[in-house]
Design a protein around this motif. Structure first.
Motif, short mmCIF file in Angstrom:
data_model
loop_
_atom_site.label_atom_id
_atom_site.label_comp_id
_atom_site.label_asym_id
_atom_site.label_seq_id
_atom_site.Cartn_x
_atom_site.Cartn_y
_atom_site.Cartn_z
N PHE A 40 39.37 8.06 54.27
CA PHE A 40 39.83 9.43 54.06
C PHE A 40 41.25 9.44 53.53
N LEU A 44 40.77 10.69 49.99
CA LEU A 44 40.96 12.14 50.08
C LEU A 44 42.44 12.50 50.04
N LEU A 138 33.09 13.12 52.52
CA LEU A 138 33.95 12.26 51.71
C LEU A 138 33.27 11.92 50.39
#
Length: 159
Positions: A40, A44, A138
């Motif tokens: 993540f 992200l 994700l």
């Protein structure tokens, strides 16, 4: 090989590493949920900072209807996320600041992750997302970033 587009290449490499760890996960490691959390950050958090202005402001209801996993809201004193961008920001902030805890499945495995956001020590948002939904979210984000990048690279047409 050297990355040519640092943010996107970091995202792509992170997802490759996640897939590798998931294929090789074992009781004594490597640990796939740990890698999912780390992913993540690489897939992200970094792209989010670069591309957040270019990401669509799809409502959270529309995103859920389109198949985006949405964490179970569990309170906080701030506004609930209204858009996919709001939700991604909250997840990004909570994970990047280490405001998460693991929830067991009763068999010694991690079933879900609780993510929290704070403002000056005050809880503003809390959500719980299953590991399976976290992985799916994700992957959807990566596809979205690739689409945004592809569209940005297309020549603009004159009307």
């Amino acid at each position: 090989m050297m990355p040519h587009v640092p943010v996107l290449d970091m995202m792509r490499r992170t997802m490759m590493n996640l897939a590798f760890v998931e294929r090789h996960a074992a009781k004594d490691g490597p640990f796939e949920v740990t890698q999912l959390i780390n992913s993540f950050l690489g897939a992200l958090a970094h792209p989010w900072e670069t591309l957040k202005a270019d990401l669509p402001s799809t409502s959270l209801a529309e995103a859920a209807a389109a198949g985006w996993p949405v964490p179970e809201q569990q309170g906080g004193r701030g506004p609930l996320p209204e858009s996919l961008g709001d939700l991604l920001r909250l997840l990004r902030n909570g994970i990047a600041h280490g405001n998460l805890s693991f929830l067991p499945d009763g068999r010694g495995q991690i079933q879900a992750v609780r993510v929290e956001n704070y403002d000056r020590g005050r809880l503003t948002w809390r959500g719980v997302i299953s590991v399976q939904d976290m992985r799916a979210l994700l992957h959807r984000f990566v596809v979205l970033v690739e689409e945004v990048d592809h569209e940005a690279r297309q020549p603009k047409r004159m009307a």
